[in-house]
Structure formats: C-alpha cells, structure tokens
Design a protein around this motif. Sequence first.
Motif, PDB file in Angstrom:
ATOM      1  N   CYS A  21      70.412 -12.015  49.946  1.00 17.42           N
ATOM      2  CA  CYS A  21      69.748 -12.136  51.090  1.00 17.42           C
ATOM      3  C   CYS A  21      70.229 -11.220  52.379  1.00 17.42           C
ATOM      4  CB  CYS A  21      69.689 -13.693  51.744  1.00 17.42           C
ATOM      5  SG  CYS A  21      69.157 -13.848  53.402  1.00 17.42           S
ATOM      6  N   PRO A  22      69.271 -10.241  52.831  1.00 16.19           N
ATOM      7  CA  PRO A  22      70.028  -9.299  53.669  1.00 16.19           C
ATOM      8  C   PRO A  22      70.289  -9.698  55.101  1.00 16.19           C
ATOM      9  CG  PRO A  22      67.537  -9.095  53.338  1.00 16.19           C
ATOM     10  CD  PRO A  22      67.895 -10.017  52.320  1.00 16.19           C
ATOM     11  N   VAL A  23      69.713 -10.868  55.371  1.00 15.62           N
ATOM     12  CA  VAL A  23      69.787 -11.323  57.050  1.00 15.62           C
ATOM     13  C   VAL A  23      70.739 -12.719  56.943  1.00 15.62           C
ATOM     14  CG1 VAL A  23      67.450 -10.267  57.659  1.00 15.62           C
ATOM     15  CG2 VAL A  23      67.686 -12.559  56.769  1.00 15.62           C
ATOM     16  N   ASP A  24      71.281 -13.048  55.665  1.00 15.68           N
ATOM     17  CA  ASP A  24      72.284 -14.306  55.628  1.00 15.68           C
ATOM     18  C   ASP A  24      71.563 -15.486  56.114  1.00 15.68           C
ATOM     19  OD1 ASP A  24      74.747 -15.442  55.094  1.00 15.68           O
ATOM     20  OD2 ASP A  24      75.412 -14.978  57.248  1.00 15.68           O
ATOM     21  N   CYS A  25      70.391 -15.794  55.795  1.00 18.11           N
ATOM     22  CA  CYS A  25      69.725 -17.057  56.251  1.00 18.11           C
ATOM     23  C   CYS A  25      69.586 -18.196  55.417  1.00 18.11           C
ATOM     24  CB  CYS A  25      68.263 -16.626  56.933  1.00 18.11           C
ATOM     25  SG  CYS A  25      67.086 -16.213  55.368  1.00 18.11           S
ATOM     26  N   ILE A  26      70.363 -18.153  54.140  1.00 19.50           N
ATOM     27  CA  ILE A  26      70.486 -18.837  53.123  1.00 19.50           C
ATOM     28  C   ILE A  26      71.647 -19.934  53.450  1.00 19.50           C
ATOM     29  CG2 ILE A  26      70.317 -19.662  50.937  1.00 19.50           C
ATOM     30  CD1 ILE A  26      68.669 -17.287  50.328  1.00 19.50           C
ATOM     31  N   TYR A  27      71.558 -21.346  53.804  1.00 16.58           N
ATOM     32  CA  TYR A  27      72.747 -21.958  54.262  1.00 16.58           C
ATOM     33  C   TYR A  27      72.939 -23.037  53.151  1.00 16.58           C
ATOM     34  CZ  TYR A  27      72.453 -20.138  58.834  1.00 16.58           C
ATOM     35  OH  TYR A  27      72.295 -19.441  60.016  1.00 16.58           O
ATOM     36  N   GLU A  28      74.043 -23.676  52.927  1.00 12.76           N
ATOM     37  CA  GLU A  28      74.401 -24.344  51.920  1.00 12.76           C
ATOM     38  C   GLU A  28      74.692 -25.701  52.297  1.00 12.76           C
ATOM     39  OE1 GLU A  28      78.080 -25.136  48.375  1.00 12.76           O
ATOM     40  OE2 GLU A  28      77.865 -23.113  49.642  1.00 12.76           O
ATOM     41  N   GLY A  29      74.070 -26.863  52.039  1.00 10.58           N
ATOM     42  CA  GLY A  29      74.529 -28.236  52.146  1.00 10.58           C
ATOM     43  C   GLY A  29      74.955 -28.850  51.212  1.00 10.58           C
ATOM     44  N   ASN A  30      75.265 -30.018  51.099  1.00 15.31           N
ATOM     45  CA  ASN A  30      76.130 -30.777  50.005  1.00 15.31           C
ATOM     46  C   ASN A  30      75.406 -30.646  48.509  1.00 15.31           C
ATOM     47  OD1 ASN A  30      78.247 -31.692  51.519  1.00 15.31           O
ATOM     48  ND2 ASN A  30      77.246 -33.299  52.210  1.00 15.31           N
ATOM     49  N   HIS A  36      66.932 -20.851  56.512  1.00 17.81           N
ATOM     50  CA  HIS A  36      66.653 -20.941  57.862  1.00 17.81           C
ATOM     51  C   HIS A  36      65.230 -20.661  58.066  1.00 17.81           C
ATOM     52  CE1 HIS A  36      66.672 -21.576  62.155  1.00 17.81           C
ATOM     53  NE2 HIS A  36      67.840 -22.055  61.963  1.00 17.81           N
ATOM     54  N   PRO A  37      64.138 -21.214  58.742  1.00 22.06           N
ATOM     55  CA  PRO A  37      62.735 -20.816  58.898  1.00 22.06           C
ATOM     56  C   PRO A  37      62.694 -19.657  59.926  1.00 22.06           C
ATOM     57  CG  PRO A  37      62.862 -23.018  59.810  1.00 22.06           C
ATOM     58  CD  PRO A  37      64.387 -22.588  58.897  1.00 22.06           C
ATOM     59  N   ASP A  38      63.771 -19.658  60.947  1.00 23.48           N
ATOM     60  CA  ASP A  38      63.756 -18.752  62.056  1.00 23.48           C
ATOM     61  C   ASP A  38      64.294 -17.498  61.614  1.00 23.48           C
ATOM     62  OD1 ASP A  38      62.028 -20.442  63.756  1.00 23.48           O
ATOM     63  OD2 ASP A  38      63.968 -21.519  64.577  1.00 23.48           O
ATOM     64  N   GLU A  39      65.319 -17.644  60.682  1.00 22.96           N
ATOM     65  CA  GLU A  39      66.113 -16.639  60.555  1.00 22.96           C
ATOM     66  C   GLU A  39      65.475 -15.559  59.320  1.00 22.96           C
ATOM     67  OE1 GLU A  39      70.024 -18.036  59.977  1.00 22.96           O
ATOM     68  OE2 GLU A  39      70.218 -18.627  62.004  1.00 22.96           O
ATOM     69  N   CYS A  40      64.781 -16.119  58.604  1.00 24.18           N
ATOM     70  CA  CYS A  40      64.159 -15.462  57.338  1.00 24.18           C
ATOM     71  C   CYS A  40      63.302 -14.447  57.869  1.00 24.18           C
ATOM     72  CB  CYS A  40      63.582 -16.582  56.475  1.00 24.18           C
ATOM     73  SG  CYS A  40      62.701 -15.939  54.891  1.00 24.18           S
ATOM     74  N   ALA A  71      61.850 -30.755  54.201  1.00 23.04           N
ATOM     75  CA  ALA A  71      63.464 -30.841  54.297  1.00 23.04           C
ATOM     76  C   ALA A  71      64.153 -29.487  54.596  1.00 23.04           C
ATOM     77  CB  ALA A  71      63.844 -31.092  52.813  1.00 23.04           C
ATOM     78  N   ASN A  72      63.575 -28.457  54.202  1.00 25.66           N
ATOM     79  CA  ASN A  72      64.114 -27.138  54.666  1.00 25.66           C
ATOM     80  C   ASN A  72      64.215 -27.115  56.248  1.00 25.66           C
ATOM     81  OD1 ASN A  72      64.451 -24.636  52.668  1.00 25.66           O
ATOM     82  ND2 ASN A  72      63.688 -26.303  51.859  1.00 25.66           N
ATOM     83  N   TYR A  73      63.050 -27.526  56.904  1.00 25.55           N
ATOM     84  CA  TYR A  73      62.924 -27.326  58.397  1.00 25.55           C
ATOM     85  C   TYR A  73      63.804 -28.389  59.103  1.00 25.55           C
ATOM     86  CZ  TYR A  73      58.758 -24.175  58.564  1.00 25.55           C
ATOM     87  OH  TYR A  73      58.015 -23.169  58.318  1.00 25.55           O
ATOM     88  N   GLU A  74      63.982 -29.585  58.388  1.00 23.01           N
ATOM     89  CA  GLU A  74      64.488 -30.624  58.932  1.00 23.01           C
ATOM     90  C   GLU A  74      66.284 -30.303  58.913  1.00 23.01           C
ATOM     91  OE1 GLU A  74      63.353 -34.228  56.845  1.00 23.01           O
ATOM     92  OE2 GLU A  74      61.499 -34.275  57.564  1.00 23.01           O
ATOM     93  N   PHE A  75      66.578 -29.639  57.975  1.00 20.36           N
ATOM     94  CA  PHE A  75      67.996 -29.387  57.757  1.00 20.36           C
ATOM     95  C   PHE A  75      68.551 -28.875  58.911  1.00 20.36           C
ATOM     96  CE2 PHE A  75      71.556 -26.731  56.263  1.00 20.36           C
ATOM     97  CZ  PHE A  75      72.251 -27.609  55.751  1.00 20.36           C
ATOM     98  N   PHE A  76      67.642 -27.944  59.826  1.00 17.34           N
ATOM     99  CA  PHE A  76      68.289 -27.004  60.653  1.00 17.34           C
ATOM    100  C   PHE A  76      67.872 -27.863  62.221  1.00 17.34           C
ATOM    101  CE2 PHE A  76      67.434 -24.240  57.154  1.00 17.34           C
ATOM    102  CZ  PHE A  76      68.604 -23.590  57.039  1.00 17.34           C
ATOM    103  N   GLU A  77      67.353 -28.762  62.365  1.00 20.02           N
ATOM    104  CA  GLU A  77      66.897 -29.675  63.565  1.00 20.02           C
ATOM    105  C   GLU A  77      68.174 -29.613  64.252  1.00 20.02           C
ATOM    106  OE1 GLU A  77      64.744 -33.225  62.781  1.00 20.02           O
ATOM    107  OE2 GLU A  77      62.857 -31.861  62.372  1.00 20.02           O
ATOM    108  N   PRO A  82      72.143 -20.785  64.120  1.00 16.32           N
ATOM    109  CA  PRO A  82      73.645 -20.194  64.183  1.00 16.32           C
ATOM    110  C   PRO A  82      73.790 -18.530  63.906  1.00 16.32           C
ATOM    111  CG  PRO A  82      73.468 -21.551  62.367  1.00 16.32           C
ATOM    112  CD  PRO A  82      72.114 -21.683  62.895  1.00 16.32           C
ATOM    113  N   GLY A  83      72.764 -17.910  63.561  1.00 13.74           N
ATOM    114  CA  GLY A  83      72.569 -16.482  63.528  1.00 13.74           C
ATOM    115  C   GLY A  83      73.330 -16.274  62.106  1.00 13.74           C
ATOM    116  N   GLY A  84      73.515 -16.874  61.016  1.00 15.23           N
ATOM    117  CA  GLY A  84      74.042 -16.481  59.978  1.00 15.23           C
ATOM    118  C   GLY A  84      74.804 -17.373  59.302  1.00 15.23           C
ATOM    119  N   ALA A  85      74.427 -17.736  57.995  1.00 13.79           N
ATOM    120  CA  ALA A  85      75.144 -18.559  57.137  1.00 13.79           C
ATOM    121  C   ALA A  85      76.848 -18.331  56.821  1.00 13.79           C
ATOM    122  CB  ALA A  85      74.512 -18.977  55.862  1.00 13.79           C
TER     123      ALA A  85
END
Length: 106
Positions: A21-30, A36-40, A71-77, A82-85
């Motif tokens: 990912c060139p914009v660091d928009c993939i975040y790790e949960g458990n 991230h829909p706004d950062e992608c 679920a992908n949207y709800e994760f970031f509610e 944050p501007g990068g994972a």
Amino acid sequence: MTYIIAEPCVDVLDRACVEECPVDCIYEGNRMLYIHPDECVDCGACEPVCPVEAIFYEDDVPEQWKDYANANYEFFEDLGSPGGAAKIGKIDKDTAFVAAQPPGGE
C-alpha cells in the motif's frame, strides 16, 4: 468507493497488502486487516498481492461477504482518520461483526 477486506482475511493477517500500500491505509485489528475508506486512493495495489484473495473493490465484494464492507467502515468510526497505519500500529479491537466470526485462517 474504496477497497474492502473480506472474510478470507479473518485470523490470517498476512500483511502483504500492508507492504504494498503506497498510502499506508491498511490497519491491523485483532483478527483481520481493515482498509480506511477515507485514506484509500483506490490504486488497487493491495488486491493482487493478497494470498487469500480477501480484497475487493467495494462494488465487487461477493454477495456472501457484503457485511464486511460495513465492518470496514465501522472499524474507523471511533478511530477517525489517523493519517497512516504505521504510526499507530496494531489496534486492539475488531468490529462486533468480525469478533463474532468463527475461527478463520484455514
């Protein structure tokens, strides 16, 4: 529109997509990764490197995995944008939908 990570990622967390990912928009949960829909930037670089084929353009998510789009949207509610994972690391949570899924990764 954005890319979505679906059921095949649950309990796998391969992270090949994170590296690509060139914009660091993939975040790790458990239990899975979330885009991230706004950062992608919809570049699609993550999709072909996913070893379990869990990443889809939002309009192309298979019907049986449509709930993962929410679920992908709800994760970031609560998290916001944050501007990068990389700068925040693993996030100690999942959405209720993902947390309720049976063990995956097989």
